[in-house]
Scaffold this motif. Structure first.
Motif, PDB file in Angstrom:
ATOM      1  N   ASP A  53       0.833  -1.196   0.000  1.00 14.57           N
ATOM      2  CA  ASP A  53       0.000   0.000   0.000  1.00 14.57           C
ATOM      3  C   ASP A  53       0.871   1.251   0.000  1.00 14.57           C
ATOM      4  O   ASP A  53       0.548   2.258  -0.627  1.00 14.57           O
ATOM      5  N   MET A  56       1.947   2.087  -3.464  1.00 12.38           N
ATOM      6  CA  MET A  56       0.849   2.727  -4.202  1.00 12.38           C
ATOM      7  C   MET A  56       0.778   4.220  -3.871  1.00 12.38           C
ATOM      8  O   MET A  56       0.620   5.053  -4.756  1.00 12.38           O
ATOM      9  N   VAL A  57       0.909   4.543  -2.599  1.00 15.55           N
ATOM     10  CA  VAL A  57       0.812   5.944  -2.179  1.00 15.55           C
ATOM     11  C   VAL A  57       2.016   6.741  -2.669  1.00 15.55           C
ATOM     12  O   VAL A  57       1.877   7.793  -3.288  1.00 15.55           O
ATOM     13  N   VAL A  60       2.512   6.056  -6.891  1.00 14.28           N
ATOM     14  CA  VAL A  60       1.409   6.372  -7.798  1.00 14.28           C
ATOM     15  C   VAL A  60       0.715   7.668  -7.394  1.00 14.28           C
ATOM     16  O   VAL A  60       0.705   8.640  -8.160  1.00 14.28           O
ATOM     17  N   LEU A  61       0.149   7.701  -6.199  1.00 15.28           N
ATOM     18  CA  LEU A  61      -0.616   8.876  -5.786  1.00 15.28           C
ATOM     19  C   LEU A  61       0.261  10.117  -5.642  1.00 15.28           C
ATOM     20  O   LEU A  61      -0.035  11.159  -6.221  1.00 15.28           O
ATOM     21  N   ALA A  62       1.337  10.018  -4.867  1.00 20.01           N
ATOM     22  CA  ALA A  62       2.205  11.179  -4.677  1.00 20.01           C
ATOM     23  C   ALA A  62       2.908  11.576  -5.978  1.00 20.01           C
ATOM     24  O   ALA A  62       3.216  12.742  -6.186  1.00 20.01           O
ATOM     25  N   LYS A  64       1.466  11.492  -8.751  1.00 21.86           N
ATOM     26  CA  LYS A  64       0.385  11.974  -9.618  1.00 21.86           C
ATOM     27  C   LYS A  64       0.306  11.198 -10.932  1.00 21.86           C
ATOM     28  O   LYS A  64       0.093  11.760 -11.998  1.00 21.86           O
ATOM     29  N   ASP A  66      -1.400   8.141 -13.318  1.00 24.31           N
ATOM     30  CA  ASP A  66      -2.730   7.597 -13.606  1.00 24.31           C
ATOM     31  C   ASP A  66      -2.696   6.093 -13.379  1.00 24.31           C
ATOM     32  O   ASP A  66      -2.095   5.358 -14.179  1.00 24.31           O
ATOM     33  N   PRO A  67      -3.331   5.592 -12.310  1.00 26.13           N
ATOM     34  CA  PRO A  67      -3.265   4.163 -12.010  1.00 26.13           C
ATOM     35  C   PRO A  67      -3.893   3.284 -13.095  1.00 26.13           C
ATOM     36  O   PRO A  67      -3.500   2.128 -13.244  1.00 26.13           O
TER      37      PRO A  67
END
Length: 148
Positions: A53, A56-57, A60-62, A64, A66-67
């Motif tokens: 997890d 992922m953060v 991917v998220l940090a 920016k 596109d998952p």
């Protein structure tokens, strides 16, 4: 005690070509913080990576990203460390500490995935052992009181 005795034998797995959204959904569905990435080799599931997890953060998220456009192979930690199910718990804990990792896929002698051990599993074992030691002290006091 061996890692095989305390590891979780129900491992959530994915393949490298799966979309990261599928991996995230599996984590949510199974209430886990990671999926082990496997390849099929001669009928055996062999760990080749791990996706957490945190991956992922952070990635991917940090980042920016596109998952929907990313596969597990794009984000996973490759070259995954593993532990043999016959290894003792203390050396495993030392290795996890040295590597700074919280989870290790557990393999058999052929390298096939058979489980996963997490830092929480080792903490639970240690807590159980400490309770057992504390019980010795309590029993000793009761024995001394009866003898007085």
């Amino acid at each position: 005690m061996t890692i095989g005795e305390i590891c979780n034998r129900e491992v959530v797995i994915v393949h490298k070509d799966e979309n990261v959204i599928v991996a995230a959904q599996l984590m949510r569905q199974h209430h886990v913080g990671d999926v082990v990435v496997v390849e099929e080799r001669e009928g055996q599931r062999v760990p080749v990576g791990i996706l957490t997890d945190r991956d992922m953060v952070v990635k991917v998220l940090a980042g920016k990203l596109d998952p929907s456009r990313l596969n597990v192979a794009d984000v996973m930690s490759a070259g995954v460390e593993t532990v043999n199910e016959g290894e003792e718990t203390y050396p495993c804990a030392e290795r996890m500490r040295g590597l700074g990792i919280r989870r290790l896929p557990v393999v058999n002698t052929e390298g096939e995935l058979v489980g996963i051990v997490a830092l929480d599993d080792l903490i639970d074992l240690l807590a159980e052992q400490l309770r057992d030691l504390a019980a010795v002290t309590a029993r000793e006091r009761r024995r001394e009181n009866r003898q007085s």
